[in-house]
Scaffold this motif. Sequence first.
Motif, PDB file in Angstrom:
ATOM      1  N   PRO A   1      -1.873 -19.043  -0.140  1.00  0.00           N
ATOM      2  CA  PRO A   1      -2.287 -20.154  -1.015  1.00  0.00           C
ATOM      3  C   PRO A   1      -3.406 -19.797  -1.973  1.00  0.00           C
ATOM      4  N   GLN A   2      -4.209 -18.810  -1.632  1.00  0.00           N
ATOM      5  CA  GLN A   2      -5.297 -18.390  -2.513  1.00  0.00           C
ATOM      6  C   GLN A   2      -4.896 -17.208  -3.397  1.00  0.00           C
ATOM      7  N   GLY A   3      -3.642 -16.783  -3.281  1.00  0.00           N
ATOM      8  CA  GLY A   3      -3.196 -15.621  -4.035  1.00  0.00           C
ATOM      9  C   GLY A   3      -3.065 -15.910  -5.523  1.00  0.00           C
ATOM     10  N   ASN A   4      -3.490 -14.950  -6.329  1.00  0.00           N
ATOM     11  CA  ASN A   4      -3.414 -15.120  -7.785  1.00  0.00           C
ATOM     12  C   ASN A   4      -3.414 -13.735  -8.427  1.00  0.00           C
ATOM     13  N   MET A   5      -2.514 -13.493  -9.370  1.00  0.00           N
ATOM     14  CA  MET A   5      -2.444 -12.212 -10.061  1.00  0.00           C
ATOM     15  C   MET A   5      -1.789 -12.397 -11.421  1.00  0.00           C
ATOM     16  N   LEU A   6      -1.969 -11.395 -12.271  1.00  0.00           N
ATOM     17  CA  LEU A   6      -1.379 -11.398 -13.606  1.00  0.00           C
ATOM     18  C   LEU A   6      -0.411 -10.229 -13.726  1.00  0.00           C
ATOM     19  N   VAL A   7       0.698 -10.470 -14.421  1.00  0.00           N
ATOM     20  CA  VAL A   7       1.679  -9.426 -14.711  1.00  0.00           C
ATOM     21  C   VAL A   7       1.730  -9.241 -16.222  1.00  0.00           C
ATOM     22  N   PHE A   8       1.571  -7.993 -16.676  1.00  0.00           N
ATOM     23  CA  PHE A   8       1.638  -7.657 -18.095  1.00  0.00           C
ATOM     24  C   PHE A   8       2.926  -6.865 -18.315  1.00  0.00           C
ATOM     25  N   TRP A   9       3.812  -7.406 -19.156  1.00  0.00           N
ATOM     26  CA  TRP A   9       5.114  -6.782 -19.390  1.00  0.00           C
ATOM     27  C   TRP A   9       5.394  -6.719 -20.872  1.00  0.00           C
ATOM     28  N   ASN A  10       5.822  -5.534 -21.307  1.00  0.00           N
ATOM     29  CA  ASN A  10       6.196  -5.336 -22.698  1.00  0.00           C
ATOM     30  C   ASN A  10       7.703  -5.104 -22.739  1.00  0.00           C
ATOM     31  N   SER A  11       8.434  -6.056 -23.333  1.00  0.00           N
ATOM     32  CA  SER A  11       9.894  -5.968 -23.360  1.00  0.00           C
ATOM     33  C   SER A  11      10.397  -4.887 -24.304  1.00  0.00           C
ATOM     34  N   GLN A  12       9.521  -4.382 -25.184  1.00  0.00           N
ATOM     35  CA  GLN A  12       9.942  -3.347 -26.124  1.00  0.00           C
ATOM     36  C   GLN A  12       9.769  -1.948 -25.524  1.00  0.00           C
ATOM     37  N   THR A  13       8.621  -1.713 -24.891  1.00  0.00           N
ATOM     38  CA  THR A  13       8.378  -0.395 -24.281  1.00  0.00           C
ATOM     39  C   THR A  13       8.804  -0.353 -22.825  1.00  0.00           C
ATOM     40  N   HIS A  14       9.125  -1.526 -22.249  1.00  0.00           N
ATOM     41  CA  HIS A  14       9.594  -1.658 -20.865  1.00  0.00           C
ATOM     42  C   HIS A  14       8.512  -1.270 -19.849  1.00  0.00           C
ATOM     43  N   GLN A  15       7.268  -1.270 -20.257  1.00  0.00           N
ATOM     44  CA  GLN A  15       6.186  -0.937 -19.344  1.00  0.00           C
ATOM     45  C   GLN A  15       5.624  -2.202 -18.717  1.00  0.00           C
ATOM     46  N   VAL A  16       5.125  -2.064 -17.466  1.00  0.00           N
ATOM     47  CA  VAL A  16       4.611  -3.205 -16.733  1.00  0.00           C
ATOM     48  C   VAL A  16       3.340  -2.804 -15.990  1.00  0.00           C
ATOM     49  N   ALA A  17       2.389  -3.732 -15.915  1.00  0.00           N
ATOM     50  CA  ALA A  17       1.134  -3.516 -15.205  1.00  0.00           C
ATOM     51  C   ALA A  17       0.738  -4.827 -14.537  1.00  0.00           C
ATOM     52  N   VAL A  18      -0.125  -4.716 -13.512  1.00  0.00           N
ATOM     53  CA  VAL A  18      -0.560  -5.913 -12.784  1.00  0.00           C
ATOM     54  C   VAL A  18      -2.071  -5.893 -12.647  1.00  0.00           C
ATOM     55  N   GLN A  19      -2.628  -7.092 -12.543  1.00  0.00           N
ATOM     56  CA  GLN A  19      -4.059  -7.266 -12.282  1.00  0.00           C
ATOM     57  C   GLN A  19      -4.192  -8.246 -11.111  1.00  0.00           C
ATOM     58  N   VAL A  20      -4.593  -7.720  -9.957  1.00  0.00           N
ATOM     59  CA  VAL A  20      -4.733  -8.560  -8.763  1.00  0.00           C
ATOM     60  C   VAL A  20      -6.085  -9.249  -8.820  1.00  0.00           C
ATOM     61  N   GLN A  21      -6.057 -10.554  -8.857  1.00  0.00           N
ATOM     62  CA  GLN A  21      -7.298 -11.327  -8.854  1.00  0.00           C
ATOM     63  C   GLN A  21      -7.659 -11.800  -7.454  1.00  0.00           C
ATOM     64  N   SER A  22      -6.632 -12.117  -6.659  1.00  0.00           N
ATOM     65  CA  SER A  22      -6.889 -12.542  -5.282  1.00  0.00           C
ATOM     66  C   SER A  22      -5.589 -12.458  -4.491  1.00  0.00           C
ATOM     67  N   LEU A  23      -5.524 -11.471  -3.583  1.00  0.00           N
ATOM     68  CA  LEU A  23      -4.395 -11.325  -2.674  1.00  0.00           C
ATOM     69  C   LEU A  23      -4.936 -10.873  -1.321  1.00  0.00           C
ATOM     70  N   PRO A  24      -4.325 -11.294  -0.224  1.00  0.00           N
ATOM     71  CA  PRO A  24      -4.809 -10.879   1.104  1.00  0.00           C
ATOM     72  C   PRO A  24      -4.706  -9.360   1.260  1.00  0.00           C
ATOM     73  N   PRO A  25      -5.696  -8.736   1.915  1.00  0.00           N
ATOM     74  CA  PRO A  25      -5.618  -7.295   2.181  1.00  0.00           C
ATOM     75  C   PRO A  25      -4.488  -6.986   3.156  1.00  0.00           C
ATOM     76  N   LEU A  26      -3.923  -5.776   3.033  1.00  0.00           N
ATOM     77  CA  LEU A  26      -2.781  -5.373   3.846  1.00  0.00           C
ATOM     78  C   LEU A  26      -3.148  -4.205   4.760  1.00  0.00           C
ATOM     79  N   PRO A  27      -2.394  -3.998   5.845  1.00  0.00           N
ATOM     80  CA  PRO A  27      -2.596  -2.799   6.666  1.00  0.00           C
ATOM     81  C   PRO A  27      -2.311  -1.535   5.861  1.00  0.00           C
ATOM     82  N   ALA A  28      -2.725  -0.398   6.405  1.00  0.00           N
ATOM     83  CA  ALA A  28      -2.592   0.871   5.678  1.00  0.00           C
ATOM     84  C   ALA A  28      -1.136   1.247   5.426  1.00  0.00           C
ATOM     85  N   ASP A  29      -0.209   0.768   6.278  1.00  0.00           N
ATOM     86  CA  ASP A  29       1.200   1.142   6.116  1.00  0.00           C
ATOM     87  C   ASP A  29       2.000   0.135   5.288  1.00  0.00           C
ATOM     88  N   LYS A  30       1.304  -0.826   4.632  1.00  0.00           N
ATOM     89  CA  LYS A  30       1.990  -1.830   3.830  1.00  0.00           C
ATOM     90  C   LYS A  30       1.490  -1.801   2.384  1.00  0.00           C
TER      91      LYS A  30
END
Length: 271
Positions: free
Chosen positions: A176-205
């Motif tokens: 419920p507190q998760g929030n992130m941004l996705v940056f996508w360029n449909s011309q160059t097909h490149q994608v990037a993300v900016q995590v603003q708030s996501l729960p931490p994960l174990p080392a194998d995830k």
Amino acid sequence: MNVTEYIASGILESYVMGAVSDQERREVECLSSIYPDIRRELDQLSEVLESYALLHSVEPPASVKTKLLDQLDFGRPVQETIVRPMPVDTTSSPTFRVTWIVAASMGLLLLLFSFFLLSQLRTNQKTMASIRTDNSKMQTEVRQLRDQKTQTDQALAVLRQPGTRTLELRGNEKAPQGNMLVFWNSQTHQVAVQVQSLPPLPADKQYQLWSMVGGKPVDAGVFDSSTAPDMVQRLNRSVNRADAFAVTVEKRGGSPTPTLSTLLALAPVNA
């Protein structure tokens, strides 16, 4: 052979101090001729010992010489005496006793000095090993920072390209507190993300981004939950088309198909 462990064993200090057996002496001389690191360490210890001995050398007081001359009866007039053969007990002679005491005292001082010097050499060796460890950690941190900077520069290049779209993904009831941004360029097909708030994960995830095309998920790359809210991560997948983007939790390295039970966020592109 582990050269580092052999150097840290203290055998080289004992060799320099002359406190090794003949077998150990031959071993050190043999290994020093084979391994340059052992040769350099041995030369360094010899230089340190010589410098320390010269720095702390103390001349005996002049009174010692006078006392010894008095005990040996030097400088007195020689008188003619009748010499009669008789047994001489050298152990009771004052001259022998004083000489033995002086020699024993000097030997004891030399032994104490040797132990002190050996202790100093071992302390210096531990200090040098600690410095090497700190330098190694610092180099690792510098490499990590350099890699992060390179990744950030690449991600920022995506943001600066014309046609880059920004989509906000908010977490569902599982995050419920998760929030992130996705940056996508449909011309160059490149994608990037900016995590603003996501729960931490174990080392194998890892988190995995999916582009939804005609209702089917397509792998868009994996990313980690960043502790820096302003860090942008560029993903290593090309996204040609996308009707929506989704995020799931997968095993480290990603999965060919999404695990729907771990779906955390879903947002349409043309919302």
